[in-house]
Motif scaffolding. Structure first.
Motif, PDB file in Angstrom:
ATOM      1  N   VAL A  50      33.881  87.985  36.051  1.00 28.74           N
ATOM      2  CA  VAL A  50      33.939  88.266  34.609  1.00 28.74           C
ATOM      3  C   VAL A  50      32.602  88.883  34.212  1.00 28.74           C
ATOM      4  O   VAL A  50      31.583  88.636  34.856  1.00 28.74           O
ATOM      5  N   VAL A  54      27.776  85.667  26.863  1.00 29.43           N
ATOM      6  CA  VAL A  54      28.230  84.301  26.599  1.00 29.43           C
ATOM      7  C   VAL A  54      28.177  84.087  25.090  1.00 29.43           C
ATOM      8  O   VAL A  54      27.198  84.433  24.428  1.00 29.43           O
ATOM      9  N   VAL A  58      32.598  85.908  26.919  1.00 33.74           N
ATOM     10  CA  VAL A  58      32.627  84.818  27.903  1.00 33.74           C
ATOM     11  C   VAL A  58      32.386  83.493  27.181  1.00 33.74           C
ATOM     12  O   VAL A  58      31.444  83.379  26.391  1.00 33.74           O
ATOM     13  N   THR A  59      33.227  82.505  27.444  1.00 33.02           N
ATOM     14  CA  THR A  59      33.048  81.200  26.812  1.00 33.02           C
ATOM     15  C   THR A  59      31.918  80.438  27.501  1.00 33.02           C
ATOM     16  O   THR A  59      31.630  80.673  28.684  1.00 33.02           O
ATOM     17  N   GLU A  61      32.066  77.479  28.627  1.00 29.72           N
ATOM     18  CA  GLU A  61      32.655  76.764  29.752  1.00 29.72           C
ATOM     19  C   GLU A  61      32.796  77.686  30.964  1.00 29.72           C
ATOM     20  O   GLU A  61      32.510  77.293  32.095  1.00 29.72           O
ATOM     21  N   GLU A  62      33.256  78.927  30.730  1.00 28.47           N
ATOM     22  CA  GLU A  62      33.338  79.902  31.826  1.00 28.47           C
ATOM     23  C   GLU A  62      31.947  80.162  32.403  1.00 28.47           C
ATOM     24  O   GLU A  62      31.769  80.230  33.618  1.00 28.47           O
ATOM     25  N   ALA A  63      30.973  80.308  31.516  1.00 29.26           N
ATOM     26  CA  ALA A  63      29.609  80.605  31.950  1.00 29.26           C
ATOM     27  C   ALA A  63      29.031  79.450  32.768  1.00 29.26           C
ATOM     28  O   ALA A  63      28.322  79.676  33.753  1.00 29.26           O
ATOM     29  N   ASP A  65      30.679  77.458  34.687  1.00 31.05           N
ATOM     30  CA  ASP A  65      31.302  77.568  35.995  1.00 31.05           C
ATOM     31  C   ASP A  65      30.669  78.712  36.799  1.00 31.05           C
ATOM     32  O   ASP A  65      30.451  78.595  38.009  1.00 31.05           O
ATOM     33  N   LEU A  66      30.345  79.814  36.121  1.00 28.36           N
ATOM     34  CA  LEU A  66      29.680  80.937  36.783  1.00 28.36           C
ATOM     35  C   LEU A  66      28.282  80.532  37.267  1.00 28.36           C
ATOM     36  O   LEU A  66      27.836  80.981  38.332  1.00 28.36           O
TER      37      LEU A  66
END
Length: 155
Positions: A50, A54, A58-59, A61-63, A65-66
């Protein structure tokens, strides 16, 4: 298999191949008992899963995980120099950069993804000092970048 890699397997993780440099640098270098990694992007099989800021595209939560992926890539870079992750005496410092929307202030929570992964994998050896910095943009429009410094046990 090293104890650290066995722990990764218990967590359902595999150490990836070292991410090739995007420019004129090395993924990691050793100086004395320390290994310093270059900034690691959340590359998976040669691609960013992605892109964007942020707090916008990008959420958080996604960040987060990244950031875990960045830390895993950093461990691969450390292994490429140290030869064996069981030589890690401790993670000394983590520096994380978060490409942030103008009003996003949750950088520390995003970088917890990297910090938590290091703790899960290395236990007490993964406890470290850390900086979490918001920036306007990162290479390839990555949302997160993480670098680590580790101290090695000398053979």
């Amino acid at each position: 298999m090293s104890a650290v890699e066995a722990r990764l397997a218990e967590l359902g993780l595999t150490l990836p191949e070292v991410v090739p440099p995007l420019a004129a640098y090395q993924p990691a270098v050793q100086s004395g008992p320390y290994v310093y990694t270059a900034g690691q992007l959340p590359m998976v099989e040669g691609k960013l899963p992605v892109t964007g800021k942020v707090g916008a595209e990008v959420t958080p939560e996604e960040a987060k995980d990244l950031a875990r992926t960045c830390a895993l890539n950093a461990l691969a870079a450390v292994k490429s120099v140290a030869g064996d992750l069981d030589r890690v005496a401790r993670v000394v410092k983590v520096v994380g950069f978060v490409a942030s929307a103008a009003d996003f202030t949750g950088q520390p929570a995003v970088l917890n993804g990297a910090s938590e992964l290091l703790g899960e994998v290395l236990g007490d050896k993964g406890v470290h000092a850390r900086s979490a910095v918001g920036v306007a943009v990162l290479p390839l429009d990555a949302p997160v970048e993480v670098e680590i410094q580790v101290e090695l046990v000398q053979p």
